[in-house]
Scaffold this active site. Structure first.
Site, mmCIF file in Angstrom:
data_model
loop_
_atom_site.group_PDB
_atom_site.id
_atom_site.type_symbol
_atom_site.label_atom_id
_atom_site.label_comp_id
_atom_site.label_asym_id
_atom_site.label_seq_id
_atom_site.Cartn_x
_atom_site.Cartn_y
_atom_site.Cartn_z
ATOM 1 N N ASP A 201 -44.010 11.101 25.441
ATOM 2 C CA ASP A 201 -45.305 10.500 25.081
ATOM 3 C C ASP A 201 -46.367 11.238 25.885
ATOM 4 O OD1 ASP A 201 -47.545 8.468 24.654
ATOM 5 O OD2 ASP A 201 -45.904 7.359 23.712
ATOM 6 N N GLY A 227 -46.455 15.084 27.023
ATOM 7 C CA GLY A 227 -47.004 16.177 26.218
ATOM 8 C C GLY A 227 -47.666 15.629 24.977
ATOM 9 N N PHE A 229 -47.426 15.532 20.700
ATOM 10 C CA PHE A 229 -46.576 15.827 19.546
ATOM 11 C C PHE A 229 -47.291 16.680 18.499
ATOM 12 C CE2 PHE A 229 -47.095 10.969 18.773
ATOM 13 C CZ PHE A 229 -48.358 11.103 18.197
ATOM 14 N N HIS A 247 -47.707 5.713 10.956
ATOM 15 C CA HIS A 247 -48.777 4.881 10.361
ATOM 16 C C HIS A 247 -50.092 4.981 11.133
ATOM 17 C CE1 HIS A 247 -46.922 1.269 12.753
ATOM 18 N NE2 HIS A 247 -47.642 2.031 13.534
HETATM 19 N N1 SAH Z 1 -43.201 4.042 19.928
HETATM 20 C C1 SAH Z 1 -43.850 3.073 20.811
HETATM 21 C C2 SAH Z 1 -45.376 3.242 20.906
HETATM 22 C C3 SAH Z 1 -46.118 3.173 19.603
HETATM 23 S S1 SAH Z 1 -47.898 3.311 19.826
HETATM 24 C C4 SAH Z 1 -43.493 1.675 20.384
HETATM 25 O O1 SAH Z 1 -42.995 1.492 19.289
HETATM 26 O O2 SAH Z 1 -43.734 0.746 21.148
HETATM 27 C C5 SAH Z 1 -48.194 5.036 19.484
HETATM 28 C C6 SAH Z 1 -47.808 5.928 20.646
HETATM 29 O O3 SAH Z 1 -48.192 7.262 20.290
HETATM 30 C C7 SAH Z 1 -48.545 5.595 21.939
HETATM 31 O O4 SAH Z 1 -47.609 5.346 22.966
HETATM 32 C C8 SAH Z 1 -49.352 6.860 22.215
HETATM 33 O O5 SAH Z 1 -49.514 7.169 23.590
HETATM 34 C C9 SAH Z 1 -48.552 7.914 21.491
HETATM 35 N N2 SAH Z 1 -49.332 9.123 21.189
HETATM 36 C C10 SAH Z 1 -50.574 9.205 20.647
HETATM 37 N N3 SAH Z 1 -50.968 10.484 20.540
HETATM 38 C C11 SAH Z 1 -49.939 11.234 21.039
HETATM 39 C C12 SAH Z 1 -49.734 12.639 21.185
HETATM 40 N N4 SAH Z 1 -50.669 13.520 20.786
HETATM 41 N N5 SAH Z 1 -48.553 13.058 21.706
HETATM 42 C C13 SAH Z 1 -47.597 12.159 22.082
HETATM 43 N N6 SAH Z 1 -47.731 10.812 21.960
HETATM 44 C C14 SAH Z 1 -48.898 10.360 21.444
#
Ligand code: SAH
Length: 339
Positions: A201, A227, A229, A247
């Site tokens: 994350d 990092g 994604f 989503h």
């Molecule tokens: N999978 C987790 C969090 C969902 S919220 C759960 O189900 O509880 C969406 C997540 O995407 C957040 O933790 C946010 O920090 C992460 N996120 C947003 N942009 C990101 C990026 N560019 N790279 C990695 N993670 C990212």
């Protein structure tokens, strides 16, 4: 919602829905339900503990008692009801984190400008707060903590259902892409003692992960990587799971995230999305409104099975199966394999 009421009353309840919501948010943020965990209390004591105005706190709790959340007893003490139990912090199925998050100013503010999104198709959050959600949270650590707690609470609530619905056996290393602070991954690793995990994350989010992973006793089987994604995700694992990620993004960004995973994944690997799948037309489904939530928040969207299939194809994956997980929240595991 009672349907034996005349139409105008039914509609009035819907129109006024945010009054109940707002009252719940305030009670949740104040932690009233936690204070009632060991039994009924007079409102004066609750007001002292929450630093609020006692006669007004009474009015708040009276309004909530009228919809079955808290109850006032014959002595004027407030107590928990079955619904109010879920406003406590540390109970299975707790809604407190979610209710507090919905209460905080930045969340409330973006919903307040739904009109902007409907007029433009663009997220309201940046229009209201001057910056996108993730940058905003990076700059507002307290609000980010509330958001992460809401996600962690939500993950805990459904993780058992996901673990039961999907057979993770055969996976040696699972990367949780956008895995927050690791609550979900911890639960999977706990259920599969031979599996190794990689939590991925944003750097400022994974700083909170060692505590979560440590508390579950899986820290020694889990690597933490910070990092983006949009650039790269840890390579060569046999499975990548994205829970509540696609989503958040409109199609071009969501496809980019999937392509990043496609570059990293072994040819024999599998991609798993935990997401809601929109049913067609009028069928009631939680995703119909979370679709609007993701619109105002990020410009994201919920998707139908066909849209998810197209999204996967754009990212270089073929849709294999959609496995329903939770009826009430409408979650599914969407399984894809590299093309
Ligand atoms: N999978 C987790 C969090 C969902 S919220 C759960 O189900 O509880 C969406 C997540 O995407 C957040 O933790 C946010 O920090 C992460 N996120 C947003 N942009 C990101 C990026 N560019 N790279 C990695 N993670 C990212």
């Amino acid at each position: 919602m009672a349907t034996d009421l005349p139409g105008p009353h039914v509609l009035r309840r819907m129109v006024d829905g945010y009054e109940v919501s707002r009252a719940l948010h305030v009670a949740a943020a104040l932690g009233v339900a936690d204070l009632l965990g060991d039994g009924p209390k007079p409102v004066g004591e609750l007001a002292s503990a929450t630093e609020t105005h006692a006669p007004t706190l009474y009015r708040l709790l009276r309004s909530l008692a009228s919809v079955g959340v808290f109850a006032e007893d014959a002595d004027g003490h407030f107590e928990l009801t079955p619904l109010a139990q879920y406003l406590r912090s540390d109970v299975p199925g707790s809604m407190r984190g979610w209710a507090v998050w919905l209460a905080q100013r930045s969340t409330w503010g973006m919903w307040g400008d739904l009109m902007h999104s409907v007029r433009t198709g663009q997220p309201a959050f940046p229009a209201v707060h001057g910056t996108g959600v993730w940058d905003y949270y990076a700059q507002h650590p307290e609000e980010n903590t509330v958001f992460n707690a809401a996600m962690t609470g939500g993950s805990r609530a459904q993780v058992d259902a996901v673990v039961q619905a999907y057979d993770f056996s055969g996976i040696d290393t699972l990367v949780d892409v956008g895995g927050g602070q690791g609550a979900f991954l911890s639960a999977i690793l706990t259920a599969y003692p031979a599996m190794r995990g990689v939590l991925f994350d944003q750097p400022h989010v994974v700083t909170g992960a060692p505590v979560v992973l440590g508390a579950s006793g899986v820290a020694d089987r889990c690597t933490i990587v910070g990092g983006s994604f949009f650039e790269s995700v840890p390579a060569d694992a046999d499975a990548y799971i994205l829970k509540w990620i696609v989503h958040d993004w409109d199609d071009p960004e969501a496809v980019t995230i999937l392509r990043t995973c496609r570059r990293a994944i072994a040819d024999t690997g599998r991609l798993l999305l935990v997401t809601r799948v929109l049913p067609p037309r009028n069928e009631p489904h939680p995703a119909k409104f979370t679709d609007l939530l993701f619109l105002v928040m990020y410009g994201g969207r919920e998707r139908t099975a066909e849209e998810l299939e197209r999204l996967l194809a754009g990212g270089g994956f073929q849709l294999q199966r959609i496995i329903p997980v939770t009826e009430e929240r409408g979650e599914s595991v969407v399984e894809g394999i590299p093309i």
